[in-house]
Design a protein around this motif. Structure first.
Motif, PDB file in Angstrom:
ATOM      1  N   GLY A  37      23.194 114.902 -34.521  1.00 31.53           N
ATOM      2  CA  GLY A  37      22.187 113.841 -34.543  1.00 31.53           C
ATOM      3  C   GLY A  37      21.467 113.772 -35.876  1.00 31.53           C
ATOM      4  N   ASN A  38      21.202 114.939 -36.465  1.00 29.78           N
ATOM      5  CA  ASN A  38      20.559 114.972 -37.782  1.00 29.78           C
ATOM      6  C   ASN A  38      21.462 114.375 -38.857  1.00 29.78           C
ATOM      7  N   LEU A  39      22.781 114.580 -38.738  1.00 34.70           N
ATOM      8  CA  LEU A  39      23.717 113.971 -39.681  1.00 34.70           C
ATOM      9  C   LEU A  39      23.655 112.445 -39.591  1.00 34.70           C
ATOM     10  N   ALA A  40      23.558 111.946 -38.362  1.00 40.42           N
ATOM     11  CA  ALA A  40      23.451 110.497 -38.185  1.00 40.42           C
ATOM     12  C   ALA A  40      22.176 109.968 -38.842  1.00 40.42           C
ATOM     13  N   GLU A  41      21.080 110.689 -38.689  1.00 42.36           N
ATOM     14  CA  GLU A  41      19.822 110.272 -39.311  1.00 42.36           C
ATOM     15  C   GLU A  41      19.922 110.343 -40.834  1.00 42.36           C
ATOM     16  N   LEU A  42      20.616 111.374 -41.345  1.00 42.01           N
ATOM     17  CA  LEU A  42      20.804 111.485 -42.790  1.00 42.01           C
ATOM     18  C   LEU A  42      21.622 110.310 -43.320  1.00 42.01           C
ATOM     19  N   ALA A  43      22.698 109.965 -42.616  1.00 43.98           N
ATOM     20  CA  ALA A  43      23.523 108.826 -43.025  1.00 43.98           C
ATOM     21  C   ALA A  43      22.704 107.542 -43.043  1.00 43.98           C
ATOM     22  N   LYS A  44      21.836 107.393 -42.044  1.00 38.32           N
ATOM     23  CA  LYS A  44      20.993 106.197 -41.961  1.00 38.32           C
ATOM     24  C   LYS A  44      19.984 106.155 -43.099  1.00 38.32           C
ATOM     25  N   SER A  45      19.300 107.264 -43.346  1.00 39.75           N
ATOM     26  CA  SER A  45      18.256 107.272 -44.377  1.00 39.75           C
ATOM     27  C   SER A  45      18.836 107.115 -45.779  1.00 39.75           C
ATOM     28  N   GLU A  46      20.061 107.606 -45.979  1.00 34.15           N
ATOM     29  CA  GLU A  46      20.704 107.495 -47.294  1.00 34.15           C
ATOM     30  C   GLU A  46      21.523 106.219 -47.431  1.00 34.15           C
ATOM     31  N   ALA A  47      21.570 105.421 -46.372  1.00 28.84           N
ATOM     32  CA  ALA A  47      22.288 104.140 -46.385  1.00 28.84           C
ATOM     33  C   ALA A  47      23.713 104.299 -46.905  1.00 28.84           C
ATOM     34  N   VAL A  48      24.432 105.274 -46.372  1.00 27.25           N
ATOM     35  CA  VAL A  48      25.811 105.485 -46.809  1.00 27.25           C
ATOM     36  C   VAL A  48      26.701 104.381 -46.241  1.00 27.25           C
ATOM     37  N   ASP A  49      27.866 104.229 -46.863  1.00 30.08           N
ATOM     38  CA  ASP A  49      28.801 103.200 -46.417  1.00 30.08           C
ATOM     39  C   ASP A  49      29.675 103.674 -45.264  1.00 30.08           C
ATOM     40  N   ALA A  50      29.825 104.984 -45.116  1.00 29.83           N
ATOM     41  CA  ALA A  50      30.634 105.519 -44.016  1.00 29.83           C
ATOM     42  C   ALA A  50      30.385 107.010 -43.898  1.00 29.83           C
ATOM     43  N   VAL A  51      30.631 107.520 -42.696  1.00 30.84           N
ATOM     44  CA  VAL A  51      30.617 108.973 -42.448  1.00 30.84           C
ATOM     45  C   VAL A  51      32.045 109.395 -42.140  1.00 30.84           C
ATOM     46  N   LEU A  52      32.524 110.421 -42.854  1.00 29.86           N
ATOM     47  CA  LEU A  52      33.866 110.948 -42.641  1.00 29.86           C
ATOM     48  C   LEU A  52      33.767 112.378 -42.128  1.00 29.86           C
ATOM     49  N   ALA A  53      34.389 112.638 -40.975  1.00 32.76           N
ATOM     50  CA  ALA A  53      34.414 113.978 -40.378  1.00 32.76           C
ATOM     51  C   ALA A  53      35.836 114.519 -40.480  1.00 32.76           C
ATOM     52  N   ALA A  54      36.010 115.566 -41.282  1.00 30.40           N
ATOM     53  CA  ALA A  54      37.346 116.065 -41.628  1.00 30.40           C
ATOM     54  C   ALA A  54      37.854 117.126 -40.658  1.00 30.40           C
ATOM     55  N   GLY A  55      37.887 116.783 -39.376  1.00 32.06           N
ATOM     56  CA  GLY A  55      38.552 117.635 -38.398  1.00 32.06           C
ATOM     57  C   GLY A  55      37.668 118.610 -37.663  1.00 32.06           C
ATOM     58  N   ASP A  56      38.172 119.057 -36.498  1.00 34.65           N
ATOM     59  CA  ASP A  56      37.470 119.987 -35.618  1.00 34.65           C
ATOM     60  C   ASP A  56      36.105 119.451 -35.203  1.00 34.65           C
ATOM     61  N   VAL A  57      36.097 118.213 -34.752  1.00 34.84           N
ATOM     62  CA  VAL A  57      34.888 117.659 -34.150  1.00 34.84           C
ATOM     63  C   VAL A  57      34.539 118.457 -32.901  1.00 34.84           C
ATOM     64  N   PHE A  58      35.571 118.755 -32.093  1.00 35.90           N
ATOM     65  CA  PHE A  58      35.394 119.546 -30.875  1.00 35.90           C
ATOM     66  C   PHE A  58      35.996 120.936 -31.081  1.00 35.90           C
ATOM     67  N   ASP A  59      35.466 121.904 -30.345  1.00 37.18           N
ATOM     68  CA  ASP A  59      35.976 123.268 -30.454  1.00 37.18           C
ATOM     69  C   ASP A  59      37.282 123.448 -29.709  1.00 37.18           C
ATOM     70  N   GLY A  60      37.607 122.532 -28.811  1.00 38.16           N
ATOM     71  CA  GLY A  60      38.848 122.634 -28.056  1.00 38.16           C
ATOM     72  C   GLY A  60      39.092 121.369 -27.259  1.00 38.16           C
ATOM     73  N   GLN A  61      40.283 121.295 -26.683  1.00 37.14           N
ATOM     74  CA  GLN A  61      40.654 120.105 -25.937  1.00 37.14           C
ATOM     75  C   GLN A  61      39.964 120.023 -24.577  1.00 37.14           C
ATOM     76  N   SER A  62      39.485 121.146 -24.055  1.00 38.26           N
ATOM     77  CA  SER A  62      38.981 121.186 -22.678  1.00 38.26           C
ATOM     78  C   SER A  62      37.464 121.113 -22.576  1.00 38.26           C
TER      79      SER A  62
END
Length: 373
Positions: A37-62
Motif C-alpha cells: 500500500g505504501n508503494l502505491a502511495e509513493l507511485a501516486k505522490s511521485e506521479a510515475v507513469d507506471a509501476v513495474l513489479a519484477a516477479g514473486d508478487v506472491f510467495d507461492g501458488q497456494s
C-alpha cells in the motif's frame, strides 16, 4: 518528455516466516501488504507513469483467496498502470495464482499481468514492457532472449522486466536457475531492464538494476527494503535511478562476548543504538563467553526486557557458559541438601560437564526465588 517508473520486486505476499513464530511472525507477514500500500502511495505522490513489479508478487501458488484480493485492493491507491511479472515463487504455470485471480475477478483494469512473452503496450505513457515470463519455477534457458528481436513502433520506449540471475554477476549464493544475459539491455536496445529475484538493491550496469524486496525479510540480505524511482530521459540517455527506502522492519544479526557486567551494559547499548522505534527492529543475537551466575541472572533479566521492546529477539546462547563463584556457594551455607547438591554440581561443571553447569544455575536461581519470598 522524460518518463518515470517505480521499479519494485519480490513482495512475496503470504510469506510464512516460520522461523519467527506467533504474533511476531504474523506482524511481519501483515506488514508486507501494508508496504505494498505504501508503494502505491509513493507511485501516486511521485506521479510515475507506471509501476513495474519484477516477479514473486506472491510467495507461492497456494496463497489464500483473501490474500489475493488484498493484494489487488492495495493497488487501487495508484490508478496508473501496474505491470506484474510472475517469478519463480508464482510462475505462470497451469492453474497458477494468476489464473485464479482472474477467475475471481480480483484484477483491476489498470493492472496488467505478464503471463505471456509478448510486449505489453502502455499507450498513454508510451511504454512497451517486455516481460521475461517464467512458465515454470526454473527455466534453463534465458527467457529474455526474445527481447532482441522485438519490432516496436518508434513512439514506444522499451523496458525489460525479468526475474532471475544475471549470468556471471551475482554472488555464488544466488540461484543459478533462470539465467539472464548480463548485456541484455544493450543487445535488446532497452531503455531500462527492471530485475527481480535478488532481495537486495543492486546495480548490474547503467541500464539494469535489481530493486530488491521492499520489505526486509531475512537477516542476510544485502541492502534490502527499497524501491527504485527510475527516470528515463527523452533523449535515450542513461536512466536516473533513485533508491527509496520502503521497509518498516529492520533486521540485525549481532554477536556479543560477555564476561562481566560492563559487557552486559555494552550489549544493552548496542540494542538501544539499533534505531527507533525499537518495535520495528528484528534481532538475531549470538552470545559467547562465560559469566558468574549472578551476572547471568542480570543478563537474562535484560534480555527479557528487550524481548518486550523489540519486534522479535532470537537468542543463541549455546556458546555462553556460566560459573558459580565462591560467593554463590557461600550463600547456601545452612541450606542442607541444597548446599551439598550445589557443591557437587559445581565440581562437575568445573570438570567440563555443561549439563551440570546448567543444573547448578537453575538450582541457585530457584533457591534465590525461595529466599526472596
Amino acid at each position: 518528455m522524460s518518463l518515470r517508473i517505480l521499479h519494485t520486486a519480490d513482495w512475496q505476499i503470504g510469506k510464512g516466516f516460520g522461523q519467527i513464530p506467533g504474533d511476531d511472525g504474523a506482524a511481519l507477514r501483515n506488514q508486507r501488504l501494508e508496504t505494498l500500500g505504501n508503494l502505491a502511495e509513493l507511485a501516486k505522490s511521485e506521479a510515475v507513469d507506471a509501476v513495474l513489479a519484477a516477479g514473486d508478487v506472491f510467495d507461492g501458488q497456494s496463497v489464500a483467496d483473501r490474500t489475493v484480493r488484498q493484494v489487488f485492493e492495495q493497488m487501487r491507491a495508484f490508478s496508473g498502470p501496474w505491470v506484474l511479472l510472475p517469478g519463480n515463487h508464482d510462475a505462470a504455470v497451469a492453474e497458477s495464482v494468476w489464473e485464479r485471480a482472474d477467475r475471481m475477478g480480483a484484477v483491476p483494469p489498470h493492472v496488467h499481468i505478464a503471463t505471456a512473452p509478448q510486449p505489453i503496450l502502455l499507450e498513454e505513457p508510451g511504454l512497451a514492457v517486455l516481460p521475461g515470463v517464467l512458465q515454470r519455477r526454473h527455466e534453463p534457458a534465458d527467457v529474455t532472449a526474445w527481447f532482441d528481436d522485438v519490432d516496436l513502433p518508434s513512439r514506444y520506449t522499451a523496458i525489460g522486466l525479468a526475474h532471475g540471475s544475471i549470468t556471471g554477476f551475482l554472488p555464488t549464493e544466488a540461484d543459478s536457475a533462470n539465467p539472464i544475459a548480463f548485456n541484455r539491455a544493450a543487445m535488446a536496445n532497452l531503455a531500462y531492464l527492471a530485475l527481480g529475484d535478488w532481495h537486495g538493491t543492486l546495480q548490474v550496469n547503467e541500464r539494469s538494476w535489481y530493486a530488491g524486496t521492499p520489505e526486509t525479510d531475512r537477516f542476510n540480505s544485502k541492502n534490502p527494503g527499497n524501491a527504485l524511482l527510475v527516470t528515463l530521459p527523452d533523449d535515450g540517455g542513461t536512466p536516473d535511478v533513485e533508491v527509496r527506502a520502503t521497509t518498516r522492519y529492520r533486521w540485525h544479526r549481532l554477536s556479543q562476548t560477555v564476561h562481566e557486567p560492563d559487557d552486559i551494559a555494552a550489549l544493552g547499548d548496542r540494542l538501544a543504538d539499533l534505531g527507533a522505534p525499537t518495535t520495528d527492529q528484528v534481532v538475531d543475537l549470538t552470545l559467547h563467553g562465560a559469566l558468574p551466575l549472578a551476572d547471568k541472572a542480570a543478563l537474562d533479566q535484560m534480555i527479557a526486557s528487550w524481548r518486550g521492546r523489540l519486534r522479535h529477539l532470537r537468542v543463541d546462547d549455546a556458546e555462553l557458559s556460566t560459573r558459580a563463584t565462591e560467593a554463590d556457594i557461600a550463600a547456601l551455607e545452612g541450606a542442607g541438601f541444597v548446599a551439598t547438591a550445589a557443591k557437587r554440581l559445581r565440581q562437575s561443571a568445573e570438570a567440563g560437564e555443561p549439563a551440570d553447569a546448567t543444573a547448578l544455575e537453575m538450582l541457585l536461581a530457584a533457591y534465590r526465588r525461595h529466599v526472596e519470598g
